[in-house]
Design a protein around this motif. Structure first.
Motif, PDB file in Angstrom:
ATOM      1  N   LEU A 178     -37.553 -10.549  44.721  1.00  0.00           N
ATOM      2  CA  LEU A 178     -37.172  -9.227  44.211  1.00  0.00           C
ATOM      3  C   LEU A 178     -38.388  -8.528  43.610  1.00  0.00           C
ATOM      4  O   LEU A 178     -39.118  -9.103  42.811  1.00  0.00           O
ATOM      5  CB  LEU A 178     -36.065  -9.382  43.163  1.00  0.00           C
ATOM      6  N   HIS A 179     -38.588  -7.296  44.024  1.00  0.00           N
ATOM      7  CA  HIS A 179     -39.767  -6.547  43.584  1.00  0.00           C
ATOM      8  C   HIS A 179     -39.497  -5.054  43.627  1.00  0.00           C
ATOM      9  O   HIS A 179     -38.490  -4.603  44.168  1.00  0.00           O
ATOM     10  CB  HIS A 179     -40.971  -6.873  44.487  1.00  0.00           C
ATOM     11  N   GLN A 180     -40.452  -4.304  43.071  1.00  0.00           N
ATOM     12  CA  GLN A 180     -40.444  -2.835  43.157  1.00  0.00           C
ATOM     13  C   GLN A 180     -41.707  -2.445  43.927  1.00  0.00           C
ATOM     14  O   GLN A 180     -42.817  -2.864  43.558  1.00  0.00           O
ATOM     15  CB  GLN A 180     -40.504  -2.227  41.752  1.00  0.00           C
ATOM     16  N   ASP A 181     -41.572  -1.646  44.956  1.00  0.00           N
ATOM     17  CA  ASP A 181     -42.736  -1.312  45.776  1.00  0.00           C
ATOM     18  C   ASP A 181     -43.803  -0.543  44.980  1.00  0.00           C
ATOM     19  O   ASP A 181     -44.992  -0.604  45.319  1.00  0.00           O
ATOM     20  CB  ASP A 181     -42.315  -0.518  47.021  1.00  0.00           C
ATOM     21  N   LEU A 182     -43.385   0.132  43.923  1.00  0.00           N
ATOM     22  CA  LEU A 182     -44.360   0.911  43.139  1.00  0.00           C
ATOM     23  C   LEU A 182     -45.470   0.022  42.562  1.00  0.00           C
ATOM     24  O   LEU A 182     -46.571   0.503  42.298  1.00  0.00           O
ATOM     25  CB  LEU A 182     -43.650   1.673  42.001  1.00  0.00           C
ATOM     26  N   VAL A 267     -35.293  -2.132  42.602  1.00  0.00           N
ATOM     27  CA  VAL A 267     -35.555  -3.566  42.753  1.00  0.00           C
ATOM     28  C   VAL A 267     -34.852  -4.057  44.023  1.00  0.00           C
ATOM     29  O   VAL A 267     -33.666  -3.805  44.223  1.00  0.00           O
ATOM     30  CB  VAL A 267     -35.058  -4.352  41.515  1.00  0.00           C
ATOM     31  N   HIS A 268     -35.631  -4.700  44.899  1.00  0.00           N
ATOM     32  CA  HIS A 268     -35.076  -5.185  46.163  1.00  0.00           C
ATOM     33  C   HIS A 268     -35.863  -6.398  46.644  1.00  0.00           C
ATOM     34  O   HIS A 268     -36.956  -6.684  46.151  1.00  0.00           O
ATOM     35  CB  HIS A 268     -35.123  -4.069  47.224  1.00  0.00           C
ATOM     36  N   GLY A 269     -35.295  -7.080  47.602  1.00  0.00           N
ATOM     37  CA  GLY A 269     -35.957  -8.234  48.211  1.00  0.00           C
ATOM     38  C   GLY A 269     -35.223  -8.547  49.486  1.00  0.00           C
ATOM     39  O   GLY A 269     -34.440  -7.719  49.970  1.00  0.00           O
TER      40      GLY A 269
HETATM   41 FE   LIG Z   1     -40.435  -3.848  49.272  1.00  0.00          FE
END
Ligand SMILES: [Fe+2]
Ligand SMILES: CCCCCCCCCC(=O)SCCNC(=O)CCNC(=O)[C@H](O)C(C)(C)COP(=O)(O)OP(=O)(O)OC[C@H]1O[C@@H](n2cnc3c(N)ncnc32)[C@H](O)[C@@H]1OP(=O)(O)O
Ligand SMILES: Nc1ncnc2c1ncn2[C@@H]1O[C@H](COP(=O)(O)OP(=O)(O)OP(=O)(O)O)[C@@H](O)[C@H]1O
Ligand SMILES: O=C(O)CCC(=O)C(=O)O
Ligand SMILES: [Mg+2]
Length: 342
Positions: A178-182, A267-269
């Protein structure tokens, strides 16, 4: 610049009006009884934070993005185009074509073993901005029309990927934490950045669909680092360290051609691929050319900036000094309107 505030009265009024929507059989599942033009005329959307004023998004789509930070649009990219992208991907893997700047990333378990087998070793390709065939994806009019709802009319394609999530090796390295692309981006404001991610085939939990935490785009950029996964983690797959596991997760089941647009703070993964196939998706991160580069020194983004700098130096030689900002300036391409700051 738009400010990020709690939804104001206009959003509240729109939500009331949406009580008059009825279910349909397509798209997001709702049909507007009133047209968006009628609704907006009665309710100037002065307090929207994440979407711009135009008549492209329906009121329910607009409200959905405002509240959730993503928007799934069914059947947006044709199968014919996706089949062409797949062919080009195969040609790149087989080295039948060579494209300057293009990065072929392999899964960590493949890299660490002696096993090398062309396409089946490829985790993703990145930076296809100079591959005319794949870059057509970033210019598709139906995508740009929607992107402009978030970025405005001056649009830069900042980052391109074709992800080929491999069957898991058994070590769960096919997961994306899980991460934020920013975390990866040295430009702002975040609200004028959006990712378009298109399924190149049916994608569900079995082959590792996208997983999103709705509403997290309203939060701040979190600290990212490598997750402590026993089986190893792919290079640069940073994750959020202290995410709240009780937050609701949504698994996005998508058909070939379906496209999700999402905010860079969402937040996505993605989960592991339990199938024998390589799960494919193509994506582009867009930003308004009005955005500005920022200095990430002293921020939580320092770790990724120095990792990227090291990779670039390793690839092009230590005497080549490029800043994190240069890396982005060099790879980005104007796809609509005028190039301003980026
Ligand atoms: Fe991503
Ligand atoms: C650049 C900005 C990224 C922006 C992302 C936007 C938001 C999206 C969020 C993400 O997608 S996060 C993940 C982003 N992923 C990447 O950016 C892919 C990064 N991968 C690469 O750039 C290349 O695959 C890499 C430089 C790591 C390796 O390419 P090479 O062509 O140099 O591979 P090579 O096989 O020669 O291996 C060189 C070294 O890298 C190591 N390596 C290769 N693939 C690896 C892997 N998957 N994981 C860990 N290490 C890896 C490999 O073991 C070896 O280590 P040693 O030098 O110690 O021998
Ligand atoms: N320790 C962790 N840190 C960060 N992200 C994680 C961690 N463990 C799992 N994830 C990620 O969290 C997301 C959601 O996981 P979840 O278990 O809900 O679904 P999934 O793994 O995608 O699907 P399934 O459980 O059906 O395989 C996935 O992107 C996964 O890679
Ligand atoms: O698994 C995927 O396709 C999504 C990966 C992702 O979120 C990313 O590369 O930023
Ligand atoms: Mg899981």
């Amino acid at each position: 610049m738009q400010s990020r505030t709690e939804p104001g009265p206009a959003v509240g009024r729109l939500r009331l009006l949406l009580g008059h929507l009825k279910p349909n059989s397509t798209g997001t599942g709702l049909t507007a009884v009133s047209t968006s033009a009628q609704i907006y005329a009665a309710n100037p959307p002065d307090k929207f934070c994440y979407t711009l004023d135009n008549d492209v998004l329906s009121p329910e789509q607009r409200l959905f993005y405002e509240e959730n930070g993503f928007l799934l649009v069914k059947n947006l990219v044709s199968h014919e185009d996706l089949d062409r992208f797949r062919k080009e991907f195969e040609r790149l893997c087989k080295k039948e074509v060579k494209v300057p700047g293009l990065v072929i990333a392999k899964d960590i378990t493949v890299v660490k073993s002696e096993y090398v087998a062309e396409e089946s070793a490829v985790n993703k390709i990145q930076d296809f901005m100079d591959d005319e065939e794949l870059f057509r994806y970033c210019r598709l009019p139906q995508i740009l029309k929607l992107v402009a709802c978030f970025t405005g009319p001056n649009i830069m394609a900042m980052h391109t990927m074709l992800i080929n999530k491999p069957p898991d090796s058994g070590k769960m390295t096919s997961r994306h934490p899980l991460h934020q692309d920013l975390h990866y981006f040295p430009f702002r404001p975040a609200n004028q950045i959006v990712c378009a991610w298109t399924a190149m085939e049916h994608i569900d939990r079995n082959n590792g669909c996208l997983v999103v935490l709705p509403g997290t785009h309203k939060g701040s950029l979190k600290k990212h680092a490598y997750p402590a996964w026993e089986g190893g983690v792919n290079k640069m797959y940073h994750g959020i360290q202290d995410y709240d596991p009780s937050l609701p997760r949504v698994h996005l089941v998508m058909e070939k051609g379906d496209t999700v647009f999402f905010h860079p703070l969402l937040v996505h993964g993605s989960g592991m691929n339990r199938t024998e196939g390589f799960r494919k998706a193509i994506s582009c991160h867009y930003a308004s050319s009005d955005c500005n580069y920022i200095d990430v020194g002293g921020t939580s983004q320092e770790n990724i900036a120095s990792e990227i700098k090291q990779i670039v130096e390793k690839r092009y030689g230590e005497d080549v000094t490029v800043s994190f900002k240069d890396v982005w300036k060099f790879r980005s391409r104007l796809v609509q309107g005028q190039r301003i700051n980026l």
